[in-house]
Design a protein around this motif. Structure first.
Motif, short mmCIF file in Angstrom:
data_model
loop_
_atom_site.label_atom_id
_atom_site.label_comp_id
_atom_site.label_asym_id
_atom_site.label_seq_id
_atom_site.Cartn_x
_atom_site.Cartn_y
_atom_site.Cartn_z
N GLN A 1 -12.55 -43.62 -5.14
CA GLN A 1 -11.98 -41.96 -4.85
C GLN A 1 -13.86 -42.36 -5.49
N GLY A 2 -14.03 -41.07 -5.19
CA GLY A 2 -14.66 -40.90 -5.40
C GLY A 2 -16.20 -40.87 -4.21
N LEU A 3 -16.81 -41.79 -4.05
CA LEU A 3 -16.86 -42.58 -1.99
C LEU A 3 -17.16 -41.14 -1.01
N GLY A 4 -16.56 -40.05 -0.95
CA GLY A 4 -15.80 -39.29 0.01
C GLY A 4 -15.78 -39.94 1.94
N TYR A 5 -15.34 -39.28 2.28
CA TYR A 5 -15.15 -40.13 4.06
C TYR A 5 -13.84 -40.59 3.83
N TYR A 6 -12.66 -40.45 3.48
CA TYR A 6 -11.75 -41.28 2.89
C TYR A 6 -11.09 -42.44 4.25
N SER A 7 -11.68 -41.80 5.70
CA SER A 7 -10.99 -42.71 6.63
C SER A 7 -11.84 -43.83 6.73
N ARG A 8 -12.66 -44.49 6.18
CA ARG A 8 -13.62 -45.72 6.27
C ARG A 8 -12.99 -46.70 4.94
N ALA A 9 -11.97 -45.77 4.40
CA ALA A 9 -11.28 -46.91 3.15
C ALA A 9 -9.75 -47.04 4.29
#
Ligand code: SF4
Length: 349
Positions: A76-84
Motif C-alpha cells: 500500500q502506497g507504492l502504487g502500480y499494484y500489478s507489481r505486487a
C-alpha cells in the motif's frame, strides 16, 4: 582486458556507490524484491518498503504463503499494484515449479511472472554473476550519450544497438557490479537534465560530451500525432432549405452514420492554409455559393482520437444531383443518425 570505459566505471563505482542494503546481498530473492520495488519508485521511498518486505517475508516461501491481500496491504502506497500481484504470483511459481529455490538461470528467472528482460538480467548478473547487460532507462541514457546513438532507445533498432553496445562494455568478471555501476552513473551523474559531466568518470570517452551535444541524447522519435484530426464540415443550404448528407461507409469512426460534405485538414496546421473559399473550390467545385459563417473550432474527444471540427455554412442557389450525396431538408436532419459532434453544433445553431 576490460574496455577502458568499463575499467573507469568500475573504479568509480567502488569508490562512490551509494550504500544501499540490497547491494550487500547476493540473495537473489532480496535482489529481485529490490528491483521490483524500485521500478517507478524513488530509492528513498523504496527503502522503507524493501525493509518491510524483507522483514515480513524473509524468504520466498514466506511471500508465497502469504495471502494476496496481505501482500497488497504491504504494498500500500507504492502504487502500480500489478507489481505486487506479480511478485506474489511469481513467489508461488517458485514454490510450485522450482521447489521453493530461486531459479539460477536467466531464462528461468525471465519466465517468472512479471519479470522482463531488465529485471531478469539484473538478478541473474548480480546474484549469479551471469553475463547479461541490464538495460533500463538510466543505461539507455548513458549509452546513448557515450556513443551518440542516433536511434530512439525504445525503437527496435535503438534497443538492438544499445544492447549490443552494453554487451560490448559488460565486464565478464563482474557483470553484476558493472550493471549496478551503469545504473548508478545514470541515476547520480548522467542525469536526464544537466548531467554532471565534469564529475563523470567516463567523460574522456563520451562522444556527446566531446561534441557538446549531451542534451540531444537519448534521441526521442517524434510521435506522429495521428490521434488528432482536423475537419471542416460544409453545410450547404439551397433556396428550398435542402442540404447534402452522405453515409459514412468506410471503417473507422462513425461508420454507418450520416455527415455533411467533409474536408480533412492537415494536422498540425501548416504555416499558411488556403482560405476557406479556395478549399471549397478545390474539394467541392460544384458547391458554388456564398459563405455565410464559419464556426469556431469544436473539440470532440473520442476514446483515442481528438477531433478539431469547424462548420462552414454555405448558401447555394441549387444543389446539383450528386452520386456521393443525398439531398435532405434541413428540417428533417433529426431523422438521420448523425455523429454527436454534428448534432451538438446543430443544436447550438
Ligand atoms: S560525460 Fe556527461 S553525458 Fe557523457 S556519460 Fe558522463 S555524464 Fe553522461
Amino acid at each position: 582486458m576490460p574496455h577502458p570505459i568499463t575499467a573507469a566505471l568500475l573504479t568509480w563505482y567502488s569508490a562512490k556507490a551509494r550504500n544501499l542494503p540490497w547491494r550487500d546481498s547476493k540473495n537473489p530473492y532480496f535482489i529481485w524484491l529490490s528491483e521490483v520495488i524500485l521500478q517507478q519508485t524513488r530509492v528513498d521511498q523504496g527503502l522503507k518498503y524493501y525493509h518491510h518486505f524483507t522483514e515480513t517475508y524473509p524468504t520466498v516461501l514466506h511471500l508465497a504463503k502469504a495471502s494476496e491481500d496481505e501482500v497488497l496491504r504491504s504494498w500500500q502506497g507504492l502504487g502500480y499494484y500489478s507489481r505486487a500481484r506479480n511478485l506474489h504470483a511469481a513467489a508461488q511459481q517458485i514454490v510450485s515449479s522450482h521447489h521453493g529455490q530461486f531459479p539460477t538461470s536467466y531464462e528461468a528467472i525471465r519466465n517468472l511472472k512479471g519479470v522482463g528482460d531488465y529485471t531478469a538480467a539484473a538478478v541473474a548478473s548480480i546474484a549469479f554473476s551471469l553475463p547479461y547487460p541490464a538495460v533500463d532507462g538510466n543505461v539507455n541514457r548513458v549509452i546513448s550519450r557515450l556513443f551518440c546513438v542516433d536511434q530512439d532507445p525504445l525503437s527496435t533498432q535503438g534497443k538492438a544497438r544499445i544492447k549490443a553496445l552494453s554487451s560490448e562494455l559488460l565486464s565478464l568478471e563482474r557483470p553484476g557490479t558493472f550493471n549496478q555501476a551503469m545504473m548508478e552513473l545514470g541515476a547520480t551523474v548522467c542525469k536526464p537534465r544537466n548531467p554532471l559531466c565534469d564529475q563523470c568518470p567516463v567523460n574522456m570517452f563520451c562522444e556527446a560530451y566531446r561534441l557538446r551535444t549531451t542534451e540531444r541524447y537519448p534521441v526521442k522519435k517524434a510521435k506522429a500525432d495521428s490521434q488528432t484530426l482536423r475537419m471542416l464540415y460544409i453545410i450547404p443550404e439551397d433556396s428550398e432549405g435542402f442540404t447534402y448528407l452522405r453515409r459514412r461507409s468506410e471503417k473507422g469512426i462513425w461508420q454507418g452514420l450520416y455527415e455533411f460534405p467533409l474536408i480533412h485538414l492537415p494536422w498540425p496546421p501548416p504555416q499558411s492554409e488556403p482560405p476557406p473559399a479556395e478549399l471549397l473550390q478545390e474539394h467541392f467545385p460544384s458547391l458554388d455559393g456564398t459563405i455565410l459563417r464559419i464556426s469556431e473550432e469544436y473539440t470532440h474527444l473520442l476514446s483515442h482520437r481528438k477531433l478539431l471540427i469547424r462548420f462552414l455554412q454555405l448558401k447555394v442557389e441549387t444543389l446539383n444531383e450528386s452520386p456521393d450525396f443525398i439531398q435532405v431538408a434541413l428540417s428533417d436532419l433529426n431523422q438521420f443518425a448523425l455523429p454527436r459532434a454534428i448534432t451538438r453544433f446543430l443544436s447550438e445553431l
